[in-house]
Structures are given as structure tokens and as C-alpha cells.
Design a protein around this motif. Structure first.
Motif, PDB file in Angstrom:
ATOM      1  N   GLU A 114      16.474  67.252  26.130  1.00 33.48           N
ATOM      2  CA  GLU A 114      17.107  66.240  25.274  1.00 33.48           C
ATOM      3  C   GLU A 114      18.104  65.404  26.059  1.00 33.48           C
ATOM      4  O   GLU A 114      18.211  64.188  25.874  1.00 33.48           O
ATOM      5  CB  GLU A 114      17.792  66.921  24.089  1.00 33.48           C
ATOM      6  N   SER A 115      18.835  66.056  26.979  1.00 35.09           N
ATOM      7  CA  SER A 115      19.805  65.338  27.809  1.00 35.09           C
ATOM      8  C   SER A 115      19.100  64.372  28.754  1.00 35.09           C
ATOM      9  O   SER A 115      19.533  63.220  28.933  1.00 35.09           O
ATOM     10  CB  SER A 115      20.637  66.352  28.609  1.00 35.09           C
ATOM     11  N   ILE A 116      17.987  64.817  29.345  1.00 35.04           N
ATOM     12  CA  ILE A 116      17.212  63.962  30.251  1.00 35.04           C
ATOM     13  C   ILE A 116      16.669  62.749  29.503  1.00 35.04           C
ATOM     14  O   ILE A 116      16.742  61.610  29.976  1.00 35.04           O
ATOM     15  CB  ILE A 116      16.070  64.765  30.893  1.00 35.04           C
ATOM     16  N   GLU A 117      16.108  62.987  28.310  1.00 36.27           N
ATOM     17  CA  GLU A 117      15.539  61.890  27.531  1.00 36.27           C
ATOM     18  C   GLU A 117      16.625  60.911  27.084  1.00 36.27           C
ATOM     19  O   GLU A 117      16.412  59.692  27.065  1.00 36.27           O
ATOM     20  CB  GLU A 117      14.789  62.448  26.326  1.00 36.27           C
ATOM     21  N   SER A 118      17.810  61.428  26.745  1.00 35.88           N
ATOM     22  CA  SER A 118      18.918  60.570  26.348  1.00 35.88           C
ATOM     23  C   SER A 118      19.367  59.702  27.521  1.00 35.88           C
ATOM     24  O   SER A 118      19.603  58.501  27.371  1.00 35.88           O
ATOM     25  CB  SER A 118      20.087  61.425  25.846  1.00 35.88           C
ATOM     26  N   ASN A 119      19.480  60.302  28.710  1.00 36.24           N
ATOM     27  CA  ASN A 119      19.861  59.545  29.905  1.00 36.24           C
ATOM     28  C   ASN A 119      18.820  58.483  30.219  1.00 36.24           C
ATOM     29  O   ASN A 119      19.151  57.364  30.623  1.00 36.24           O
ATOM     30  CB  ASN A 119      20.017  60.481  31.099  1.00 36.24           C
ATOM     31  N   TRP A 120      17.544  58.845  30.047  1.00 36.14           N
ATOM     32  CA  TRP A 120      16.447  57.913  30.332  1.00 36.14           C
ATOM     33  C   TRP A 120      16.518  56.699  29.412  1.00 36.14           C
ATOM     34  O   TRP A 120      16.409  55.549  29.843  1.00 36.14           O
ATOM     35  CB  TRP A 120      15.130  58.664  30.172  1.00 36.14           C
ATOM     36  N   ARG A 121      16.721  56.947  28.126  1.00 39.96           N
ATOM     37  CA  ARG A 121      16.717  55.849  27.157  1.00 39.96           C
ATOM     38  C   ARG A 121      17.968  54.978  27.256  1.00 39.96           C
ATOM     39  O   ARG A 121      17.915  53.774  26.993  1.00 39.96           O
ATOM     40  CB  ARG A 121      16.572  56.409  25.747  1.00 39.96           C
ATOM     41  N   SER A 122      19.095  55.562  27.653  1.00 37.77           N
ATOM     42  CA  SER A 122      20.341  54.793  27.718  1.00 37.77           C
ATOM     43  C   SER A 122      20.620  54.227  29.104  1.00 37.77           C
ATOM     44  O   SER A 122      21.563  53.464  29.284  1.00 37.77           O
ATOM     45  CB  SER A 122      21.523  55.672  27.285  1.00 37.77           C
ATOM     46  N   GLY A 123      19.800  54.607  30.096  1.00 41.47           N
ATOM     47  CA  GLY A 123      19.984  54.067  31.438  1.00 41.47           C
ATOM     48  C   GLY A 123      21.108  54.710  32.216  1.00 41.47           C
ATOM     49  O   GLY A 123      21.593  54.143  33.209  1.00 41.47           O
ATOM     50  N   ARG A 124      21.565  55.903  31.812  1.00 40.24           N
ATOM     51  CA  ARG A 124      22.615  56.594  32.557  1.00 40.24           C
ATOM     52  C   ARG A 124      22.016  57.274  33.785  1.00 40.24           C
ATOM     53  O   ARG A 124      21.085  58.063  33.674  1.00 40.24           O
ATOM     54  CB  ARG A 124      23.304  57.637  31.671  1.00 40.24           C
ATOM     55  N   HIS A 125      22.553  56.973  34.941  1.00 37.05           N
ATOM     56  CA  HIS A 125      22.038  57.556  36.169  1.00 37.05           C
ATOM     57  C   HIS A 125      23.076  57.429  37.271  1.00 37.05           C
ATOM     58  O   HIS A 125      24.042  56.670  37.151  1.00 37.05           O
ATOM     59  CB  HIS A 125      20.747  56.846  36.607  1.00 37.05           C
ATOM     60  N   MET A 126      22.865  58.182  38.337  1.00 40.48           N
ATOM     61  CA  MET A 126      23.717  58.081  39.515  1.00 40.48           C
ATOM     62  C   MET A 126      22.890  57.428  40.626  1.00 40.48           C
ATOM     63  O   MET A 126      21.845  57.943  41.019  1.00 40.48           O
ATOM     64  CB  MET A 126      24.193  59.472  39.960  1.00 40.48           C
ATOM     65  N   LEU A 127      23.336  56.292  41.099  1.00 37.70           N
ATOM     66  CA  LEU A 127      22.590  55.528  42.097  1.00 37.70           C
ATOM     67  C   LEU A 127      22.990  55.946  43.503  1.00 37.70           C
ATOM     68  O   LEU A 127      24.166  55.980  43.851  1.00 37.70           O
ATOM     69  CB  LEU A 127      22.851  54.029  41.905  1.00 37.70           C
ATOM     70  N   ARG A 128      21.988  56.278  44.307  1.00 34.63           N
ATOM     71  CA  ARG A 128      22.201  56.556  45.734  1.00 34.63           C
ATOM     72  C   ARG A 128      21.226  55.695  46.523  1.00 34.63           C
ATOM     73  O   ARG A 128      20.065  55.543  46.146  1.00 34.63           O
ATOM     74  CB  ARG A 128      21.958  58.042  46.027  1.00 34.63           C
ATOM     75  N   ARG A 129      21.679  55.136  47.617  1.00 35.65           N
ATOM     76  CA  ARG A 129      20.874  54.195  48.382  1.00 35.65           C
ATOM     77  C   ARG A 129      20.483  54.780  49.741  1.00 35.65           C
ATOM     78  O   ARG A 129      21.261  55.489  50.371  1.00 35.65           O
ATOM     79  CB  ARG A 129      21.642  52.888  48.604  1.00 35.65           C
ATOM     80  N   ILE A 130      19.256  54.441  50.169  1.00 33.38           N
ATOM     81  CA  ILE A 130      18.786  54.773  51.509  1.00 33.38           C
ATOM     82  C   ILE A 130      18.582  53.462  52.255  1.00 33.38           C
ATOM     83  O   ILE A 130      17.887  52.567  51.768  1.00 33.38           O
ATOM     84  CB  ILE A 130      17.460  55.550  51.470  1.00 33.38           C
ATOM     85  N   ASN A 131      19.175  53.354  53.432  1.00 32.68           N
ATOM     86  CA  ASN A 131      19.024  52.147  54.235  1.00 32.68           C
ATOM     87  C   ASN A 131      17.768  52.262  55.085  1.00 32.68           C
ATOM     88  O   ASN A 131      17.726  53.015  56.054  1.00 32.68           O
ATOM     89  CB  ASN A 131      20.263  51.952  55.127  1.00 32.68           C
ATOM     90  N   CYS A 132      16.726  51.523  54.700  1.00 31.58           N
ATOM     91  CA  CYS A 132      15.445  51.573  55.415  1.00 31.58           C
ATOM     92  C   CYS A 132      15.293  50.435  56.424  1.00 31.58           C
ATOM     93  O   CYS A 132      14.217  50.253  56.983  1.00 31.58           O
ATOM     94  CB  CYS A 132      14.278  51.506  54.422  1.00 31.58           C
ATOM     95  N   ARG A 133      16.332  49.694  56.642  1.00 33.93           N
ATOM     96  CA  ARG A 133      16.214  48.537  57.520  1.00 33.93           C
ATOM     97  C   ARG A 133      15.952  48.952  58.967  1.00 33.93           C
ATOM     98  O   ARG A 133      16.464  49.951  59.447  1.00 33.93           O
ATOM     99  CB  ARG A 133      17.483  47.695  57.461  1.00 33.93           C
ATOM    100  N   SER A 134      15.156  48.150  59.642  1.00 36.08           N
ATOM    101  CA  SER A 134      14.904  48.357  61.069  1.00 36.08           C
ATOM    102  C   SER A 134      14.975  47.000  61.752  1.00 36.08           C
ATOM    103  O   SER A 134      15.180  45.975  61.112  1.00 36.08           O
ATOM    104  CB  SER A 134      13.513  48.971  61.283  1.00 36.08           C
TER     105      SER A 134
END
Length: 381
Positions: A114-134
Motif C-alpha cells: 500500500e505504501s509503494i502504491e501510494s508513493n507511485w500514485r503521488s510521485g513521492r521518490h528519492m532521486l539519485r543521479r548517475i553521471n554517464c557522460r564521457s
């Protein structure tokens, strides 16, 4: 005679206690195993004998195992949370867990879902970035991931493997002479397709290249493999079906020809191979015989993405729409509109259908998941 007085005692019979004494528990367990969670809760309250059968038969454990076997979300949670070790046949040395452990685990899992589905529908997330530039490029064309790693195919002709914990690159696989456009991996191999027209096979643990398949005469745009079989598709308008005996022994079984433009995506199971093309059509082929079955017509422009599961095919197109198809009869079940640019990729499971347009805007929670399995659209969320 009052009919109620006659029927009431018959309707109140306890079928479990009326079962033959020999093998009673085994039969009772088999019957109660078919219950869902709410029914199992009610069954526990019937009497002490039913509660005993449920407890000694470990029926809550069996219910969780059935969910983990048939639902990808449950299985993913089981693996991530670490309780997979207590399911199915326990690993050697694993402490046996009592019935109460599984009885308490079930509502915990439901709360997690239920928590996962709630986060999915409301857009709650923690953003982490990977730098793929070369030095050569900063483009990522494809990726696949699990709890330990992310495998990405890049425009600079390399495949990079990233650690999920610290997001550091742990391996770079070199060998392609063109951009890596598609890839898939399992516990043994990574298989990639490139604009250099080749398909290459890599050892997933060492990163060593173990095979190069040369067949297509233009860029390999997509591939899928499973159970000793692989399907690749290309800008050259063809689809290749391969038999995979081992990573180093992969032979061409059949070439499927029929599309009038680049074949952008393929998917398959034990019954059908499904392909989608810039020619605006989806074609269905028999997996066993590789014979053509039917064409799905409806999109007004080229088709960029597709997923197939059970009887359902979902496709996204340059006409900005998503279409749902019944593969058995070829009927278009529903047209989903809302994007204002090319639908570049789609993904669905039993909980949601998601689509990403060309500008990377994610539309999620927009289409009801309830009809996905039944193939009967009911409503939009």
C-alpha cells in the motif's frame, strides 16, 4: 414441516470434521489452500479444529509463496526485504519459522505494498543521479537493473555496469564499434545489440566478450531472450530467431520477413513472437513454427515500443497514442490518449500501466490496472 428447520442443521455441518479420519488433515489443508487472505482469516474463526488445520498446515506461508510465485511485486519485495529465505524450500542452515511468523508477515507485506502504491500514485521518490557522460557522448540508449547493479548501453559504444549501492561504475565493456541500442541480461550473460549491426554476448560476472553474432545488415534495434531462445530485430526490416544452447553456441533458426520499415521492438513467450515497426503495424508470429499469424492495424504512425504478456499487447506510437490489443483475435481493446508527443517506452504489470513520451515526461497512475488481466477496460483512474 418448516423447511428452514430441516435445512439449517445440514447447512451448519462442518465438512472438515466429516472428512475421513485417515488423511483428514491433508485433505483439509488442500481445500483451505485455495482461500484468499480474507477468507483464510474468517476460516481461523470458525472453530479450534479449523484453526489447528490452518496453523499446522502452514497455510499463511503457502499463501505468501503463491503470491511470490505469481506476482512480480510480491517477489521483488520478498527478495529485497530478505524474507525470500524463509519461503519455499528453506536454505540449509536456515532456522525454521513458526506459523505465527507468516501470519504476522502477511499484513506487514500488505502495508508495504500500500505504501509503494501510494508513493507511485503521488510521485513521492528519492532521486539519485548517475553521471554517464564521457568524452565521446552523454547518451544512454538502454538499461536494465536489479538490486545489486545497473547495466547501461551507451552512445559511446560501451556497456557500463554500475553498483546500486554507491552508483559507481564497476565495469566498462568494450567491443562494439557503434552505439549500444539494446541489451538484456540474466545471471549468466549480457546480450547487446548495436548500430554496428552485431549482437554480442558477454559474461555477466567477468565482462568478457564470449560471442559475436553477425547477421543483420543494419542496426540491431531491440532483442529479447529467454529459455534457450532469442529474438532480435533490426533497421534492415527483419526479425531473427536464434537457438541458444550456450553463450558460445547460438545458432540462427529462422528469419522473419514481412515488415515494410525498420522493426523497432520485439517481445515473445512460448506461444507468440510479437514485433512492431515503423510501418505502423504489429505482426504476430508462432513461436514454435515461426509462421506468420496476423497483423494488428490501427496506429496512424510508426510504433516505437511494445510489451506483450498473456493475451495483452500494449503499444506506443509516434501518433502520440497507446493501444491495447487482444493478441488472440487481433482486436484493439482501447486507445489511450493524453501524450502530446511520441510515446517512446511503456511498461505494465498488474498494478499500473506507465508510458514515457519523447521529452521524458512520465504519465503514471493515469490508466486503471484492473482490466489488464481480464482484458476488459472498466474505467480510468
Amino acid at each position: 414441516m418448516d423447511i428452514n428447520a430441516f435445512l439449517k442443521p445440514m447447512l451448519q455441518r462442518d465438512f472438515i470434521t466429516l472428512l475421513p479420519k485417515k488423511g483428514l488433515d491433508h485433505i483439509a489443508e488442500n481445500i483451505l489452500t485455495y482461500l484468499d487472505a480474507e477468507s483464510l482469516k474468517s476460516a481461523e474463526l470458525v472453530c479450534k479444529e479449523w484453526l489447528r488445520v490452518i496453523s499446522e498446515g502452514m497455510l499463511w506461508k503457502k499463501l505468501i509463496e503463491r503470491k511470490a510465485r505469481t506476482d512480480s511485486l510480491w517477489r521483488g519485495l520478498a527478495e529485497r526485504r530478505g524474507w525470500m529465505q524463509y519461503l519455499f524450500k528453506p536454505r540449509p542452515g536456515t532456522t525454521h519459522r513458526p506459523h505465527s511468523f507468516y501470519r504476522e508477515l502477511y499484513p506487514t507485506i500488505m502495508k508495504d505494498i500500500e505504501s509503494i502504491e501510494s508513493n507511485w500514485r503521488s510521485g513521492r521518490h528519492m532521486l539519485r543521479r548517475i553521471n554517464c557522460r564521457s568524452e565521446n557522448s552523454k547518451g544512454v540508449y538502454c538499461l536494465q537493473y536489479d538490486d545489486q547493479k545497473i547495466v547501461s548501453g551507451l552512445r559511446d559504444n560501451t556497456i557500463k555496469i554500475w553498483d546500486r549501492t554507491d552508483l559507481q561504475c564497476v565495469k566498462t565493456l568494450t567491443g562494439h564499434t557503434g552505439s549500444v541500442l539494446c541489451l538484456q541480461y540474466d545471471d549468466k550473460v549480457i546480450i547487446s545489440g548495436s548500430s554496428d549491426s552485431t549482437v554480442r554476448v558477454w559474461d555477466v560476472n567477468t565482462g568478457e566478450m564470449v560471442n559475436t553474432l553477425i547477421h543483420h545488415c543494419e542496426a540491431v534495434l531491440h532483442l529479447r531472450f529467454n529459455n534457450g531462445m532469442m529474438v532480435t530485430c533490426s533497421k534492415d526490416r527483419s526479425i531473427a530467431v536464434w537457438d541458444m544452447t550456450s553463450p558460445s553456441e547460438i545458432t540462427l533458426r529462422r528469419v522473419l520477413v514481412g515488415h515494410r520499415a525498420a522493426v523497432n521492438v520485439v517481445d515473445f513467450d512460448e506461444k507468440y513472437i510479437v514485433s512492431a515497426s515503423g510501418d505502423r503495424t504489429i505482426k504476430v508470429w508462432s513461436t514454435s513454427s515461426c509462421e506468420f499469424v496476423r497483423t494488428l492495424n490501427g496506429h496512424k504512425r510508426g510504433i516505437a515500443c511494445l510489451q506483450y504478456r498473456d493475451r495483452l499487447v500494449v503499444s506506443g506510437s509516434s501518433d502520440n497514442s497507446i493501444r491495447l490489443w487482444d493478441i488472440e483475435c487481433g482486436a484493439c481493446l482501447r486507445v489511450l490518449e493524453g501524450h502530446d508527443e511520441l510515446v517512446r517506452c511503456i511498461r505494465f504489470d498488474s498494478n499500473a500501466l506507465s508510458a514515457v513520451r519523447m521529452t521524458a515526461k512520465l504519465k503514471f497512475g493515469t490508466w486503471s490496472p484492473h482490466w489488464i488481466h481480464a482484458l476488459k477496460p472498466t474505467h480510468f483512474a
